[in-house]
Design a protein around this motif. Sequence first.
Motif, short mmCIF file in Angstrom:
data_model
loop_
_atom_site.label_atom_id
_atom_site.label_comp_id
_atom_site.label_asym_id
_atom_site.label_seq_id
_atom_site.Cartn_x
_atom_site.Cartn_y
_atom_site.Cartn_z
N GLU A 231 0.83 -1.21 0.00
CA GLU A 231 0.00 0.00 0.00
C GLU A 231 0.87 1.25 0.00
OE1 GLU A 231 -3.78 2.02 2.38
OE2 GLU A 231 -2.95 0.10 3.04
N GLU A 232 1.94 1.24 0.73
CA GLU A 232 2.86 2.38 0.75
C GLU A 232 3.43 2.63 -0.64
OE1 GLU A 232 6.39 3.70 3.73
OE2 GLU A 232 6.80 1.89 2.53
N LEU A 233 3.82 1.56 -1.31
CA LEU A 233 4.38 1.68 -2.67
C LEU A 233 3.32 2.19 -3.65
CD1 LEU A 233 6.47 -1.62 -2.77
CD2 LEU A 233 7.39 0.72 -2.71
N LEU A 234 2.10 1.72 -3.50
CA LEU A 234 1.04 2.15 -4.41
C LEU A 234 0.70 3.63 -4.22
CD1 LEU A 234 -1.30 -0.96 -4.25
CD2 LEU A 234 0.16 -0.24 -6.17
N ARG A 235 0.66 4.07 -2.97
CA ARG A 235 0.41 5.50 -2.71
C ARG A 235 1.50 6.35 -3.34
NH1 ARG A 235 -0.96 4.02 2.69
NH2 ARG A 235 1.10 4.75 3.36
N ALA A 236 2.75 5.91 -3.18
CA ALA A 236 3.86 6.67 -3.76
C ALA A 236 3.79 6.66 -5.29
CB ALA A 236 5.19 6.06 -3.30
N ALA A 237 3.40 5.53 -5.87
CA ALA A 237 3.28 5.46 -7.33
C ALA A 237 2.21 6.40 -7.84
CB ALA A 237 2.98 4.02 -7.75
N VAL A 238 1.07 6.46 -7.15
CA VAL A 238 -0.01 7.37 -7.54
C VAL A 238 0.48 8.81 -7.51
CG1 VAL A 238 -2.25 8.31 -6.86
CG2 VAL A 238 -1.89 5.84 -6.88
N GLU A 239 1.20 9.18 -6.45
CA GLU A 239 1.73 10.54 -6.33
C GLU A 239 2.71 10.85 -7.46
OE1 GLU A 239 3.42 10.62 -2.46
OE2 GLU A 239 1.47 10.69 -1.42
N GLN A 240 3.52 9.89 -7.83
CA GLN A 240 4.49 10.11 -8.90
C GLN A 240 3.80 10.22 -10.26
OE1 GLN A 240 7.87 10.71 -8.59
NE2 GLN A 240 7.28 10.85 -6.44
N ILE A 241 2.75 9.43 -10.47
CA ILE A 241 2.00 9.53 -11.72
C ILE A 241 1.34 10.90 -11.84
CG2 ILE A 241 0.01 8.64 -13.01
CD1 ILE A 241 0.66 5.89 -11.75
N GLU A 242 0.75 11.37 -10.75
CA GLU A 242 0.09 12.67 -10.76
C GLU A 242 1.10 13.79 -11.01
OE1 GLU A 242 -1.76 12.61 -6.95
OE2 GLU A 242 -3.67 11.83 -7.73
N ALA A 243 2.31 13.63 -10.49
CA ALA A 243 3.32 14.68 -10.62
C ALA A 243 4.05 14.64 -11.96
CB ALA A 243 4.34 14.57 -9.48
#
Length: 254
Positions: free
Chosen positions: A13-25
């Motif tokens: 879940e931590e990795l997925l949250r970080a991936a979402v943030e990176q995709i948005e950025a």
Amino acid sequence: MGRVRLSVAERREELLRAAVEQIEARGVAAVRIADVASALGVSNALVLYHFSTKEKLLAAAFAYAAEGDLAHLRRLLGRRTTAARRLRAAVRWYAPTGRAKGWRLWIEGWAAALREPALREVAQDLDRQWKAALTEVIAQGAAAGEFRCEDPAAAAWRLTAFLDGLAVQMTAYAAPFTRAAMLAWADEALAREIGAPDTPQAPETPHASAAPHSPAAPDAPAAPPGRSASAPAAPPDPQATPGPPPPPPPAAGA
């Protein structure tokens, strides 16, 4: 002090949250495994341990982000009130001027899904779940006699297609319309499908001159025949019974 040891589920879940943030950025195309790892201060190998490829990480990240919105949609549609009210709340939240998160993420996902089979499969499944949730409530309202809808599934498709298109316009361009106008358009789209009697009409919204292919206000409806003060006079009816002829001109010198 070392990092707290997380369970496998917590780490994912931590990795997925970080991936979402990176995709948005950064956007889908620019995101790297290294970006996600760096954001969390972990190694690339740890990310690849949980997601063997970038494509699988991105697909899981989109599913993770969308599941949050799906859960909220189901809560709205599960309220103990009329189907029409539940649908209106869901449509207003789903609309791009509502509080539904991730429109940029969805648009990124749709674009990437054209080339990434794994992402396309995830996007299609999530889209089916959105439509199925709306279809169920539309069918409930029709069965209860709240409104008439002969094909709830088709109504859900038309409604989501309208809102998705509106979201692309609102997200990709600087739309010159107010939030109130956008929500009223969403209300009207729902009313067209279920005939909700209490749906407000869209207010007149001033807008700047739009460049070609940019969002523009819908044309104003034509005035009914005989209602427009500037309408041209109707031509004479050739079938009408002729009136009496005009009097002859006075004789010369009279």
